[in-house]
Enzyme design. Structure first.
Site, PDB file in Angstrom:
ATOM      1  N   CYS A   1      -0.466   4.069   2.224  1.00  0.00           N
ATOM      2  CA  CYS A   1      -0.269   3.826   3.656  1.00  0.00           C
ATOM      3  C   CYS A   1       1.180   4.056   4.080  1.00  0.00           C
ATOM      4  O   CYS A   1       1.440   4.630   5.143  1.00  0.00           O
ATOM      5  CB  CYS A   1      -0.656   2.389   4.003  1.00  0.00           C
ATOM      6  N   ASP A   2       2.113   3.591   3.278  1.00  0.00           N
ATOM      7  CA  ASP A   2       3.496   3.491   3.742  1.00  0.00           C
ATOM      8  C   ASP A   2       4.503   4.354   2.992  1.00  0.00           C
ATOM      9  O   ASP A   2       5.685   4.383   3.350  1.00  0.00           O
ATOM     10  CB  ASP A   2       3.957   2.031   3.666  1.00  0.00           C
TER      11      ASP A   2
ATOM     12  N   CYS B   1       0.836  -1.206   0.000  1.00  0.00           N
ATOM     13  CA  CYS B   1       0.000   0.000   0.000  1.00  0.00           C
ATOM     14  C   CYS B   1       0.871   1.256   0.000  1.00  0.00           C
ATOM     15  O   CYS B   1       1.417   1.640   1.042  1.00  0.00           O
ATOM     16  CB  CYS B   1      -0.931   0.002   1.208  1.00  0.00           C
TER      17      CYS B   1
END
Length: 318
Positions: free
Chosen positions: A136-137, A133
């Protein structure tokens, strides 16, 4: 007999459970053998509102579970192996348990599992340099080198997005041609931070004591192994919605994602609702999953209120 059964946890299922429990509907949540969903594999979540310093994924899920329990939600471990939505009450069968559960309504929040490469060094480093992701990261790789593995639109999109943070993004694909649409390919090729390593098959995530150092690949054209150096590896080869247990009773799209009525969480079967990544092909974020979990609970509550009024009216007619 339960008023509502929630199949699956994660942000969507747990939010649905919180809302249902606060409405005194005492839901049963079947949380599988890996409670909490994909966030339990994430070390730190920095984009969930309300946590300015961030929060560990497992801690966030544990807090949401405790909140649902506080209001009266019941939890049970196990995989749902079979459902019967042909008539109400609906029937739910859990693997290894003789009892068949019955419910007036069902909320499906089983998510979508990211596809992995299945190579050495991958699974043990998820959340430690390996991710599925970018949204997300990506922030954790500011100024670092990143590898994105994949050849479709999602890989092109993630590679382009990650250039906001990374000093360099190398796109690795096992063929010399990409599956992505031309517009997505052009967007990635026009980005000077995106480098290309096509016709290379991933073999192993390379690490040392400090973390991920790169990706060992086979150069298919030269028929030799080489290492593409990077601080992080993002796998972007798609997701598989967890809908196989439904046995075709719920309408899905060509990829297996549950189809819901626009603007709602209603499926093609009245009384069955879907929320989170199992019906979301676009956003796939913890906060959007939680939002759809709230929607599912409210849709469910409204449905039950209508059913109760209908049943009471029939009783009066008699």
């Amino acid at each position: 007999m339960y008023k509502s059964i929630v199949i699956g946890t994660g942000p969507s299922g747990l939010t649905a459970a919180i809302y249902l429990a606060r409405a005194n509907l005492s839901p049963l949540v079947i949380e599988g053998m890996e409670p909490g969903g994909q966030l339990t594999t994430t070390t730190e979540v920095e984009n969930f509102p309300g946590f300015p310093q961030g929060i560990l994924g497992p801690e966030l899920m544990d807090n949401m579970r405790k909140q649902a329990e506080r209001f009266g939600a019941e939890f049970r471990n196990g995989w749902v192996e079979e459902v019967d939505f042909s008539k109400r009450p609906f029937k739910v069968k859990i693997t290894g348990q003789a009892e068949t559960l019955e419910a007036e309504t069902v909320i499906i929040s089983t998510g979508a599992s990211a596809r992995y490469l299945g190579i050495p060094g991958e699974q043990e480093n998820v959340g430690r340099g390996v991710s599925t992701c970018a949204t997300c990261d990506g922030f954790f790789f500011r100024g670092k080198k990143i590898i994105v593995v994949g050849g479709g639109d999602s890989a092109m999109e993630e590679a382009s997005f990650l250039t906001r943070f990374a000093s360099e993004v190398t796109l690795v694909h096992r063929r010399d041609e990409l599956r992505a649409s031309k517009i997505m390919q052009d967007r990635a090729r026009d980005n000077e931070k995106v480098k290309w390593a096509l016709n290379r098959t991933p073999l192993e995530v390379v690490t040392d004591e400090k973390g991920v150092k790169g990706l060992k690949v086979r150069n298919n054209e030269a028929d030799q192994e080489e290492i593409v150096e990077a601080d992080g590896v993002f796998v972007a080869i798609g997701h598989t919605p967890n809908t196989k247990f439904l046995g075709g009773q719920i309408e899905t799209d060509e990829h297996g994602y549950i189809v819901v009525k626009p603007g709602t969480t209603e499926t093609n079967i009245p009384g069955v609702f879907a929320c989170g990544d199992v019906q979301d092909t676009k956003y796939r974020q913890a906060i959007t999953a939680a939002g759809s979990g709230c929607m599912a609970a409210m849709d469910c509550e409204k449905f039950l209120e209508g059913a109760m009024v209908h049943d009471w009216s029939e009783t009066l007619d008699m």
